[in-house]
Motif scaffolding. Structure first.
Motif, mmCIF file in Angstrom:
data_model
loop_
_atom_site.group_PDB
_atom_site.id
_atom_site.type_symbol
_atom_site.label_atom_id
_atom_site.label_comp_id
_atom_site.label_asym_id
_atom_site.label_seq_id
_atom_site.Cartn_x
_atom_site.Cartn_y
_atom_site.Cartn_z
ATOM 1 N N MET A 31 3.331 -6.329 -0.633
ATOM 2 C CA MET A 31 2.777 -5.456 0.348
ATOM 3 C C MET A 31 1.428 -6.077 1.099
ATOM 4 O O MET A 31 0.595 -5.566 1.969
ATOM 5 N N THR A 32 1.290 -7.344 0.843
ATOM 6 C CA THR A 32 0.295 -8.139 1.624
ATOM 7 C C THR A 32 0.850 -9.527 1.791
ATOM 8 O O THR A 32 1.264 -10.058 1.099
ATOM 9 N N GLY A 87 -5.738 -11.484 -2.747
ATOM 10 C CA GLY A 87 -5.030 -10.717 -3.583
ATOM 11 C C GLY A 87 -4.397 -11.926 -4.654
ATOM 12 O O GLY A 87 -4.846 -13.090 -4.654
ATOM 13 N N GLN A 88 -3.483 -11.659 -5.513
ATOM 14 C CA GLN A 88 -2.875 -12.373 -6.419
ATOM 15 C C GLN A 88 -1.638 -13.137 -5.680
ATOM 16 O O GLN A 88 -0.718 -12.520 -5.362
ATOM 17 N N ILE A 117 -4.589 -5.145 -8.282
ATOM 18 C CA ILE A 117 -4.710 -6.385 -7.583
ATOM 19 C C ILE A 117 -3.490 -6.368 -6.644
ATOM 20 O O ILE A 117 -2.278 -6.181 -7.258
ATOM 21 N N GLN A 118 -3.621 -6.872 -5.258
ATOM 22 C CA GLN A 118 -2.456 -6.822 -4.501
ATOM 23 C C GLN A 118 -1.622 -8.110 -4.604
ATOM 24 O O GLN A 118 -2.358 -9.248 -4.778
ATOM 25 N N LYS A 119 -0.342 -8.157 -4.531
ATOM 26 C CA LYS A 119 0.471 -9.586 -4.509
ATOM 27 C C LYS A 119 0.404 -9.656 -3.076
ATOM 28 O O LYS A 119 0.672 -9.089 -2.013
ATOM 29 N N ILE A 120 0.185 -10.961 -2.942
ATOM 30 C CA ILE A 120 0.108 -11.607 -1.547
ATOM 31 C C ILE A 120 0.947 -12.769 -1.363
ATOM 32 O O ILE A 120 1.247 -13.501 -2.237
#
Length: 240
Positions: free
Chosen positions: A83-84, A30-31, A2-5
């Protein structure tokens, strides 16, 4: 994985009415680890009271929100390994920020209104266009019709009062009135009714106890009995 956003909102360009739509879009990407809105905190634009957002006061200078937002986004990418990014703005000035973040390997989701320029949309990894929110419609209840006025019921005359009315209405002295002496005599001659048939002591007392029906002038040779109302419906027809 899961990408951190991180949500970066241009509060000088995007209305607070889109706050829920922005959060919904972020949670599908994402999260969510940070949700910021950049604007002049002294402005009454609705963002200060919007839940779920950290308001970052950018000051009142020209493009102050844009500059501070760009600096924070680059810092988060390089030092916090975010990165998001979801950039909420329709301002084409964020084209350069989107391009730089993507050069660092970050994913950039742009979200804005239909007015967002094509070059800004193309600089993002993808762009989400928000639908216009219709203004709230105030429903006004139709005016209530006035309530009809209550009309007092017309009282029915007793048999005796019907006889008195008929006698006075047909008076040879003039419709609706006659002398008191003539009245007493005609009531006896026409209907065979005398004061002894009444609950009152005499005709004057009887008539004066019913001011809505009769008027009797003071005692004297010229005393007059007069009807004080228009003819009313009879309870029964008089005999004779």
């Amino acid at each position: 994985m899961i990408q951190k956003i991180c949500v970066m909102t241009d509060g000088d360009n995007i209305s607070a009415k889109y706050a829920a739509d922005i959060l919904k879009a972020a949670n599908t990407e994402g999260q969510l680890i940070a949700c910021r809105v950049y604007t002049d905190a002294t402005k009454a634009n609705g963002w200060a009271s919007t839940p779920g957002y950290r308001l970052v006061h950018s000051g009142a200078g020209k493009n102050a929100a844009d500059i501070l937002m760009a600096l924070d986004a680059v810092d988060l990418c390089l030092t916090k390994n975010v990165m998001t990014f979801l950039i909420a703005s329709s301002d084409g000035d964020f084209t350069h920020l989107a391009t730089r973040l993507r050069e660092y390997g970050a994913k950039v989701v742009g979200i804005g209104e239909a007015k967002a320029p094509a070059v800004y949309r193309a600089a993002c990894s993808k762009f989400l266009e928000m639908k216009p929110i219709a203004p709230a419609v105030t429903v006004t209840a139709p005016p209530q019709a006035p309530k009809p006025k209550k009309v007092a019921a017309t009282p029915q005359l007793s048999l005796l009062d019907s006889q008195i009315h008929r006698l006075i209405q047909e008076s040879p002295q003039g419709p609706g009135e006659m002398t008191y002496g003539a009245f007493c005599g005609l009531m006896r001659a026409t209907y065979d009714i005398t004061p002894k048939d009444l609950s009152e002591t005499d005709w004057r007392s009887y008539l004066q106890s019913r001011p809505k029906l009769y008027f009797v002038s003071p005692k004297g040779a010229e005393a007059v009995v007069r009807l004080t109302s228009k003819p009313l419906p009879n309870a029964a027809h008089s005999a004779g």
